[in-house]
Design a protein around this motif. Structure first.
Motif, mmCIF file in Angstrom:
data_model
loop_
_atom_site.group_PDB
_atom_site.id
_atom_site.type_symbol
_atom_site.label_atom_id
_atom_site.label_comp_id
_atom_site.label_asym_id
_atom_site.label_seq_id
_atom_site.Cartn_x
_atom_site.Cartn_y
_atom_site.Cartn_z
ATOM 1 N N GLU A 1 45.669 47.253 31.885
ATOM 2 C CA GLU A 1 44.815 47.045 33.068
ATOM 3 C C GLU A 1 43.434 46.515 32.686
ATOM 4 O OE1 GLU A 1 44.965 49.997 36.411
ATOM 5 O OE2 GLU A 1 42.795 50.032 36.101
ATOM 6 N N HIS A 2 43.030 45.459 33.392
ATOM 7 C CA HIS A 2 41.719 44.855 33.129
ATOM 8 C C HIS A 2 41.278 44.066 34.355
ATOM 9 C CE1 HIS A 2 44.573 41.614 32.261
ATOM 10 N NE2 HIS A 2 43.581 40.758 32.468
ATOM 11 N N ARG A 3 40.037 43.587 34.287
ATOM 12 C CA ARG A 3 39.515 42.696 35.323
ATOM 13 C C ARG A 3 38.615 41.659 34.674
ATOM 14 N NH1 ARG A 3 34.338 44.950 36.857
ATOM 15 N NH2 ARG A 3 34.078 46.990 35.884
ATOM 16 N N HIS A 4 38.362 40.582 35.416
ATOM 17 C CA HIS A 4 37.557 39.471 34.910
ATOM 18 C C HIS A 4 36.285 39.385 35.738
ATOM 19 C CE1 HIS A 4 41.134 38.361 32.670
ATOM 20 N NE2 HIS A 4 41.825 38.420 33.777
ATOM 21 N N PRO A 5 35.212 39.983 35.267
ATOM 22 C CA PRO A 5 33.996 40.105 36.076
ATOM 23 C C PRO A 5 33.168 38.823 36.075
ATOM 24 C CG PRO A 5 33.596 41.019 33.928
ATOM 25 C CD PRO A 5 35.040 40.579 33.929
ATOM 26 N N GLU B 1 39.323 33.252 38.169
ATOM 27 C CA GLU B 1 40.430 33.293 39.140
ATOM 28 C C GLU B 1 41.693 32.951 38.373
ATOM 29 O OE1 GLU B 1 40.323 30.869 42.932
ATOM 30 O OE2 GLU B 1 42.118 30.061 41.990
ATOM 31 N N GLU B 2 42.739 33.708 38.594
ATOM 32 C CA GLU B 2 43.897 33.656 37.696
ATOM 33 C C GLU B 2 45.183 33.649 38.521
ATOM 34 O OE1 GLU B 2 43.631 35.988 33.809
ATOM 35 O OE2 GLU B 2 44.423 37.459 35.202
ATOM 36 N N THR B 3 46.060 32.681 38.236
ATOM 37 C CA THR B 3 47.376 32.654 38.887
ATOM 38 C C THR B 3 48.452 32.829 37.832
ATOM 39 O OG1 THR B 3 46.644 31.197 40.675
ATOM 40 C CG2 THR B 3 49.000 31.244 40.212
ATOM 41 N N PHE B 4 49.361 33.758 38.076
ATOM 42 C CA PHE B 4 50.506 33.945 37.193
ATOM 43 C C PHE B 4 51.744 33.361 37.858
ATOM 44 C CE2 PHE B 4 47.928 37.779 36.026
ATOM 45 C CZ PHE B 4 47.602 37.340 34.754
ATOM 46 N N ARG B 5 52.442 32.512 37.139
ATOM 47 C CA ARG B 5 53.699 31.958 37.634
ATOM 48 C C ARG B 5 54.806 32.328 36.658
ATOM 49 N NH1 ARG B 5 55.546 27.971 41.200
ATOM 50 N NH2 ARG B 5 57.610 27.236 40.585
ATOM 51 N N LYS C 1 41.269 44.250 39.570
ATOM 52 C CA LYS C 1 41.967 45.002 38.526
ATOM 53 C C LYS C 1 43.454 44.669 38.552
ATOM 54 C CE LYS C 1 39.281 49.239 37.962
ATOM 55 N NZ LYS C 1 39.251 50.658 38.383
ATOM 56 N N HIS C 2 44.042 44.466 37.368
ATOM 57 C CA HIS C 2 45.476 44.183 37.318
ATOM 58 C C HIS C 2 46.041 44.517 35.943
ATOM 59 C CE1 HIS C 2 43.352 40.580 35.961
ATOM 60 N NE2 HIS C 2 44.426 40.222 35.289
ATOM 61 N N TRP C 3 47.308 44.817 35.947
ATOM 62 C CA TRP C 3 48.076 44.939 34.703
ATOM 63 C C TRP C 3 49.489 44.485 35.003
ATOM 64 C CZ3 TRP C 3 51.970 48.904 34.128
ATOM 65 C CH2 TRP C 3 52.014 49.843 35.167
#
Ligand SMILES: [Zn+2]
Ligand SMILES: [Zn+2]
Lengths: 177, 177
Positions: free
Chosen positions: A74-78, A87-91, A139-141
């Protein structure tokens, strides 16, 4: 700390996943696979393998590999300075990946969180062709299914050293012995 | 103007290229393939097929298909308003693509330019795994080899209607009859 031996083994395995997913890399990229254990010394549970295609001052693209049940913590990009954050897109390209974000905790989740450390548990399942976009500072993991996963990341510039991890035991910069 | 019949044929063919390249699309994406003939009514010579994965106000990612010897015509992505223009990276995933930019004209070029219309002739050959980044407002055109090509595009936001084509006969917005 990742030993040379583990690093080599992980790279070899990473390349076999890219091959299965039909993703072609140059020899230079094959020689630059990043293996991150986040300083936890438990790569096959908490870790991530990746190739960065480009990271200019405007655009970043990476190809990620997760081994079976391997988890990116788990992390975030401040935001920082004049940057409003990544800004992050996962495909998902191959396999299956479970992404966790803030929201109603999903019951019977596919992935097992690090009990007492992670804080977001709303599950998004990504199968090949499916994608999800995260706003800065979200926040995401995420964790791969039993086959592992190959995931493309399309984003604004990456500054890994600015990422904030929930688990205080984590350090992002990889150290190879 | 693209007839319904030609559109359907081109989409079917596009999907077969994505399949050959091992690229998985959702059903929704398969239903939203863009076929651009740039108003020239000559799709199989000058045209482009694409799927847009995302186009937020910060990041854009697309997957392009070029049929054998199909050419995307010379254009540039200018600045407008507060936008400094589109930065664009092409990564060849499958097949072979010849990209042309300003610089010393390459002799014995792989692609045949539209004589008297295009203006840049410095050739960059992209094979699977190879990529090239274009700064905003850089004139470029590209053409697939004899097998066709599948190319990932990673960029800042796309505003197709702002693109400037060298050939005055071109209109970017696709019109399907
Ligand atoms: Zn992230
Ligand atoms: Zn362009």
């Amino acid at each position: 700390m990742i030993s040379r031996e583990l690093y080599k083994e992980a790279v070899k395995r990473t390349l076999s996943f890219f091959e299965k997913a039909g993703i072609v890399l140059t020899d230079e990229e094959k020689g630059n696979v990043e293996v991150a254990d986040f300083g936890l010394n438990d790569l096959y549970n908490t870790g991530l393998e990746l190739v960065t295609y480009l990271n200019t001052d405007r655009v970043c693209a990476k190809e990620l590999v997760l081994f079976p049940h391997q988890r990116c913590p788990e992390h975030r990009h401040p935001a920082f300075g004049s940057y409003i954050g990544k800004e992050e897109t996962f495909r998902c390209r191959w396999g299956e990946v479970y992404l966790y974000v803030d929201g109603k905790p999903t019951e019977n989740r596919n992935a097992k969180e690090k009990e007492g450390v992670y804080t977001v548990f709303h599950e998004i399942v990504l199968r090949p062709g499916e994608q999800y976009t995260l706003s800065p500072n979200t926040k995401h993991w995420f964790e791969a299914g039993s086959e592992g996963a190959v995931v493309s990341e399309f984003s604004t510039p990456s500054f890994d050293e600015k990422d904030i991890f929930t688990d205080p035991a984590i350090e992002r910069a990889p150290r190879v012995e």
